[in-house]
Structures are given as C-alpha cells and as structure tokens.
Design a protein around this motif. Sequence first.
Motif, short mmCIF file in Angstrom:
data_model
loop_
_atom_site.label_atom_id
_atom_site.label_comp_id
_atom_site.label_asym_id
_atom_site.label_seq_id
_atom_site.Cartn_x
_atom_site.Cartn_y
_atom_site.Cartn_z
N ILE A 73 48.10 46.29 9.20
CA ILE A 73 46.91 45.88 9.96
C ILE A 73 47.31 45.06 11.16
O ILE A 73 46.76 45.21 12.25
N PHE A 74 48.30 44.21 11.00
CA PHE A 74 48.77 43.37 12.10
C PHE A 74 49.42 44.21 13.19
O PHE A 74 49.16 44.04 14.37
N THR A 75 50.25 45.16 12.80
CA THR A 75 51.04 45.90 13.77
C THR A 75 50.21 46.85 14.61
O THR A 75 50.60 47.19 15.72
N ILE A 76 49.06 47.29 14.12
CA ILE A 76 48.28 48.25 14.88
C ILE A 76 47.24 47.60 15.77
O ILE A 76 46.56 48.28 16.52
N LYS B 133 37.80 48.46 16.83
CA LYS B 133 37.36 49.78 17.28
C LYS B 133 38.48 50.82 17.20
O LYS B 133 38.23 51.99 16.94
N SER B 134 39.70 50.39 17.46
CA SER B 134 40.83 51.32 17.53
C SER B 134 41.43 51.65 16.16
O SER B 134 42.33 52.47 16.06
N LEU B 135 40.94 51.00 15.11
CA LEU B 135 41.50 51.22 13.78
C LEU B 135 41.02 52.55 13.19
O LEU B 135 39.90 52.99 13.45
N PRO B 136 41.86 53.20 12.37
CA PRO B 136 41.43 54.44 11.70
C PRO B 136 40.34 54.16 10.67
O PRO B 136 40.23 53.03 10.17
N PRO B 137 39.53 55.17 10.33
CA PRO B 137 38.41 55.00 9.40
C PRO B 137 38.78 54.37 8.06
O PRO B 137 38.06 53.53 7.53
N GLN B 138 39.93 54.77 7.51
CA GLN B 138 40.31 54.25 6.19
C GLN B 138 40.60 52.75 6.23
O GLN B 138 40.32 52.02 5.27
N THR B 139 41.15 52.29 7.37
CA THR B 139 41.42 50.86 7.52
C THR B 139 40.12 50.08 7.68
O THR B 139 39.96 48.99 7.13
N LYS B 140 39.18 50.64 8.44
CA LYS B 140 37.88 50.00 8.61
C LYS B 140 37.17 49.86 7.25
O LYS B 140 36.54 48.83 6.97
N ALA B 141 37.29 50.91 6.43
CA ALA B 141 36.66 50.87 5.11
C ALA B 141 37.28 49.78 4.25
O ALA B 141 36.59 49.06 3.52
#
Length: 292
Positions: A9-12, A44-52
Amino acid sequence: MKYLKIFVIFTIFSLFFACSKSDEVVVKAGSSKLTKKELQEDIKSLPPQTKAFLASPEGVNRLKDELIKREVLYEEAKKKNLAKSEEFKRRMEEFKKITLINMLLEQEIKTLQQVTEQDAKEYYEKNKDMFIKPVEVRLSQIVVKNEDEAKKVYERIDKGEEFSKIAKELSRDEKTKASGGDIGFFKKGQLNPQIENVAFSLRKGQVSMPLTFKGELYIFKITDVKGNPIDFEQIKGQLIEQLKAKKQQDWFNTYIDDLKKKHKVEINEKALQEILNQSLIGGKSIQPQQNK
C-alpha cells in the motif's frame, strides 16, 4: 544492503508532498504533511481490491500505519538533506523524463479510435482459417545444424522469402528438402510430444521457434489445418484485446517515425560503443549494425 521492504500500500502511493494551506491535514510528522486532497488522489489510483481492503477495519489500521511510515521517513530524509544530493537530482530528472513521456503517450493515444466488437467480428470473418481448433496439421520443416544457420533462416523468412524455397536451399534433411520441407498431415499422437505441443499451438501460416531434436535444430511451419472453427463468442474478448494491442503498436511505430523526422536525432556511435565495451563486455570490441 537490501532496501527495507515497505508494505505494498505504501509503495503504490504517488509521492506528492506539496499542500495547500486551505486543505485539511490528515497526517503530520515534523514539518511534513499529507493533506486530505493528496490522500484522495492517492486512493483514486489504487486497484479495486486494495480499495475494498481499505474499507475494512484492518485496512484502515494498515493505512494509518503506512501513512505514518511515509511521513516520518520523508521527514528524516529531509533532515539528512538528501534532496540536495546529486543522486537525488539525477533520480528526479529521470523520474521527470519518464513521467512526461507517459503523460505524452496517454494524451496522444486518446485520439486513437477504439477497437469495437464489430471490428473484431469483421476480422474474425475475414480470417476464419486462423481460428480453427486443429484436428490435423500439415507441417513443413527446415533442419539446420546450429543457431547461426537458424538465424539465417529467420532472416530470410522476415524478408518475405517462401519457406519452401529456403528449405530447398538450406535444409539438411535430404528426404524433405526437395519437396520444400513438406512432411504431410499429422493427427495428435502421431508426432513426437515435443514437436506436437508446438505444432498444435500454432496457427496456419505461423513458423515455430527452433526445436532441438536428435542433435539438430528443427524449424516448422504450419501450412494447412483441418479442424473445427472456434465460435466468435468464445474468443471475442481476447480478439478485441489483440486487435487493440496491434493498433496501439502500429500507431506507436508511426508516431515515433514522425517524431524522428520532426526532431533532429544524433547518436555518438563512438561514445556509445566505448561505454558498452567498458561496462558490458569487459573491454572487447563490438561493431554496431548499420541502420538500413
């Protein structure tokens, strides 16, 4: 020494640190601040699975932990004046170059017409023989001694020469070279497993990579296929993606050619060769290929 591993999460997260006075601060470490606006852009730039994942209590705790890590590390880096180092300046210049290139391509490719289902359907109808699940394949072969001979074969194929003509001239297999390398039709189970796996994975007209067999290199071409056509609906999505990738690649190649004409390009071949000689091949001299 290996770099410390920080959670994904930090790196992206994008590394944006400037903030507006009117923007509410979410995390502060010394003089370093992360604002609400910046965090929203990061998420906003995170993938859906990370947002979930972030929507869960565990995700919220992990997010807070990672944000704190980011800000304290950034604050420490500033305290050590790393931003003034030549290495930082070099990395930032490289980051700027890559970012601008990506922004340019993202902007320009927006003008490219999208591939539609109708486009894919028309391509499918015109090339149905490419979309057959093979029951039998007809093979032609060229047998060579080593990789240098194989390279000569592929160079001639790339230039558009007929496979059969090359086979008659270069193949070492006396039994098939007279017929242009043709060895006939084969069903599954009739070929050596190594050859069969390759033959039944290729489409009509495609040429294989060289296979080592009985101490020699074999290059195969699928000259005909017998089988059942694959239904369009089964391959629609895959075909659209393939056509999209080809369209983008064709556009990119044309775009680069146009830019080469627009901007004066100069290459110091001598300096380039010296660097390669010193850095990559231990001082041995190499001669660059001449541009055609």
